[in-house]
Design a protein around this motif. Structure first.
Motif, PDB file in Angstrom:
ATOM      1  N   VAL A  12      86.638 -27.936  -8.634  1.00 15.36           N
ATOM      2  CA  VAL A  12      86.939 -26.523  -8.538  1.00 15.36           C
ATOM      3  C   VAL A  12      86.024 -25.691  -9.012  1.00 15.36           C
ATOM      4  CG1 VAL A  12      88.257 -26.111 -10.762  1.00 15.36           C
ATOM      5  CG2 VAL A  12      89.059 -24.940  -8.796  1.00 15.36           C
ATOM      6  N   ASP A  13      85.880 -24.548  -8.690  1.00 19.40           N
ATOM      7  CA  ASP A  13      84.753 -23.594  -9.116  1.00 19.40           C
ATOM      8  C   ASP A  13      85.269 -22.960 -10.293  1.00 19.40           C
ATOM      9  OD1 ASP A  13      82.074 -21.911  -8.236  1.00 19.40           O
ATOM     10  OD2 ASP A  13      83.426 -20.595  -9.001  1.00 19.40           O
ATOM     11  N   THR A  14      84.827 -22.895 -11.527  1.00 19.82           N
ATOM     12  CA  THR A  14      85.150 -22.393 -12.744  1.00 19.82           C
ATOM     13  C   THR A  14      85.297 -20.791 -12.871  1.00 19.82           C
ATOM     14  OG1 THR A  14      84.419 -24.203 -14.026  1.00 19.82           O
ATOM     15  CG2 THR A  14      84.807 -22.025 -15.106  1.00 19.82           C
ATOM     16  N   ARG A  15      84.277 -20.208 -12.033  1.00 23.76           N
ATOM     17  CA  ARG A  15      84.569 -18.954 -11.907  1.00 23.76           C
ATOM     18  C   ARG A  15      85.691 -18.396 -11.124  1.00 23.76           C
ATOM     19  NH1 ARG A  15      82.080 -14.179  -8.682  1.00 23.76           N
ATOM     20  NH2 ARG A  15      82.176 -12.414  -9.838  1.00 23.76           N
ATOM     21  N   ALA A  16      85.907 -19.062  -9.960  1.00 26.48           N
ATOM     22  CA  ALA A  16      87.237 -18.831  -9.163  1.00 26.48           C
ATOM     23  C   ALA A  16      88.353 -19.009  -9.828  1.00 26.48           C
ATOM     24  CB  ALA A  16      87.168 -19.551  -8.009  1.00 26.48           C
ATOM     25  N   LEU A  17      88.549 -20.172 -10.521  1.00 29.92           N
ATOM     26  CA  LEU A  17      89.709 -20.476 -11.236  1.00 29.92           C
ATOM     27  C   LEU A  17      89.921 -19.443 -12.272  1.00 29.92           C
ATOM     28  CD1 LEU A  17      92.275 -22.069 -11.894  1.00 29.92           C
ATOM     29  CD2 LEU A  17      90.885 -23.536 -12.937  1.00 29.92           C
ATOM     30  N   GLY A  18      88.854 -19.093 -13.222  1.00 34.74           N
ATOM     31  CA  GLY A  18      89.051 -18.063 -14.071  1.00 34.74           C
ATOM     32  C   GLY A  18      89.285 -16.853 -13.777  1.00 34.74           C
ATOM     33  N   LEU A  19      88.945 -16.269 -12.646  1.00 33.40           N
ATOM     34  CA  LEU A  19      89.499 -15.011 -11.954  1.00 33.40           C
ATOM     35  C   LEU A  19      90.907 -15.295 -11.537  1.00 33.40           C
ATOM     36  CD1 LEU A  19      86.345 -14.067  -9.796  1.00 33.40           C
ATOM     37  CD2 LEU A  19      87.171 -12.902 -11.951  1.00 33.40           C
ATOM     38  N   ALA A  20      91.285 -16.473 -11.097  1.00 29.80           N
ATOM     39  CA  ALA A  20      92.807 -16.504 -10.809  1.00 29.80           C
ATOM     40  C   ALA A  20      93.720 -16.547 -11.964  1.00 29.80           C
ATOM     41  CB  ALA A  20      92.774 -17.681  -9.867  1.00 29.80           C
ATOM     42  N   LEU A  21      93.132 -16.957 -13.075  1.00 28.33           N
ATOM     43  CA  LEU A  21      93.975 -16.832 -14.382  1.00 28.33           C
ATOM     44  C   LEU A  21      93.959 -15.552 -14.677  1.00 28.33           C
ATOM     45  CD1 LEU A  21      92.465 -20.210 -15.921  1.00 28.33           C
ATOM     46  CD2 LEU A  21      94.948 -19.788 -15.201  1.00 28.33           C
ATOM     47  N   ALA A  22      92.901 -14.897 -14.545  1.00 29.05           N
ATOM     48  CA  ALA A  22      92.852 -13.440 -14.989  1.00 29.05           C
ATOM     49  C   ALA A  22      93.670 -12.528 -14.319  1.00 29.05           C
ATOM     50  CB  ALA A  22      91.432 -12.904 -14.821  1.00 29.05           C
ATOM     51  N   ALA A  23      93.808 -12.612 -12.917  1.00 29.32           N
ATOM     52  CA  ALA A  23      94.674 -12.163 -12.090  1.00 29.32           C
ATOM     53  C   ALA A  23      96.219 -12.439 -12.497  1.00 29.32           C
ATOM     54  CB  ALA A  23      94.744 -12.311 -10.543  1.00 29.32           C
ATOM     55  N   ARG A  24      96.556 -13.610 -12.978  1.00 26.60           N
ATOM     56  CA  ARG A  24      97.863 -14.311 -13.413  1.00 26.60           C
ATOM     57  C   ARG A  24      98.297 -13.433 -14.544  1.00 26.60           C
ATOM     58  NH1 ARG A  24      99.536 -17.006 -18.150  1.00 26.60           N
ATOM     59  NH2 ARG A  24     101.408 -17.920 -17.685  1.00 26.60           N
ATOM     60  N   ASP A  25      97.285 -13.285 -15.456  1.00 24.57           N
ATOM     61  CA  ASP A  25      97.530 -12.742 -16.835  1.00 24.57           C
ATOM     62  C   ASP A  25      97.960 -11.403 -16.429  1.00 24.57           C
ATOM     63  OD1 ASP A  25      96.981 -15.214 -17.871  1.00 24.57           O
ATOM     64  OD2 ASP A  25      95.179 -14.587 -18.819  1.00 24.57           O
ATOM     65  N   CYS A  26      97.138 -10.729 -15.763  1.00 27.72           N
ATOM     66  CA  CYS A  26      97.634  -9.219 -15.498  1.00 27.72           C
ATOM     67  C   CYS A  26      98.829  -9.092 -15.065  1.00 27.72           C
ATOM     68  CB  CYS A  26      96.666  -8.722 -14.483  1.00 27.72           C
ATOM     69  SG  CYS A  26      94.865  -8.047 -15.260  1.00 27.72           S
TER      70      CYS A  26
END
Length: 211
Positions: A12-26
């Motif tokens: 997995v791409d760390t940036r893509a997953l990190g953004l997904a987690l960011a969106a989830r947190d929001c």
């Protein structure tokens, strides 16, 4: 959590997953998602000949599925390039979705989604952008012909796994469809709340990081 999830899904791409987690947190912080929701990442920056959909159980920090997924016929050939929120475009949509009910339709067992981003994916239900199985999602055939078959905009899965995946992610979980579209990334409401900014900063500090 990000490092633990990446360890379970090294491709997995760390940036893509990190953004997904960011969106989830929001979404959780704004009451649009349950803290218990699992998270599906679709990385449309990857070729269709590679697995590019990951389903994570965030409670246990485990990878549940890593699958091939199709994009819309007007989104691109092997590589996705164009995205839309418009009916009849036959293009895939980006952004954060809430999963909804399952049903049996013309593509068999399927799952509706509600796009949570105005102007980006909020026409998903009206456009019938759903997750379903399809015979053209055949990884072996994709390697021979240079790409997966394509949908009318839906993130279609292999028929062999579609029901199981749908039953895991339906009814109020989250799907994050990613592509490095800078205009969308800069304007997404789910990447610009306090919780999202913290998660996004952490993810971008680790990028680039494709396994």
């Amino acid at each position: 959590m990000l490092a633990t999830l990446v360890a379970t899904a090294p491709s997995v791409d760390t940036r893509a997953l990190g953004l997904a987690l960011a969106a989830r947190d929001c979404a959780v912080a704004s009451g649009q998602a349950s803290p218990d929701a699992n998270l599906t990442l679709i990385d449309y920056s990857r070729p269709s000949t590679e697995p590019r959909m990951w389903v994570f159980d965030l409670a246990s920090q485990r990878l549940l599925y890593a699958e091939h997924v199709a994009h819309g016929r007007n989104t691109g050939e092997n590589m996705a390039q164009r995205f839309s929120n418009v009916e009849g475009s036959y293009q895939s949509s980006l952004g954060l979705f809430s999963t909804a009910e399952s049903y049996v339709g013309s593509n068999g067992y399927s799952m509706r989604m509600d796009g949570l981003e105005p102007g980006i994916n909020d026409a998903a239900r009206a456009r019938a952008i759903v997750i379903h199985g399809a015979p053209y999602v055949d990884p072996e055939q994709a390697l021979r012909q240079g790409r997966l078959g394509r949908s009318l905009g839906c993130p279609a899965l292999r028929q062999q796994v579609a029901r199981e995946v749908i039953d895991t992610i339906k009814d109020g979980h989250l799907v994050f469809a990613y592509y490095p579209d800078e205009e969308w990334l800069a304007s997404s409401q789910f990447l610009d709340c306090p919780a999202g900014r913290l998660a996004r900063a952490a993810a971008e500090a680790d990028a680039p990081s494709r396994g």
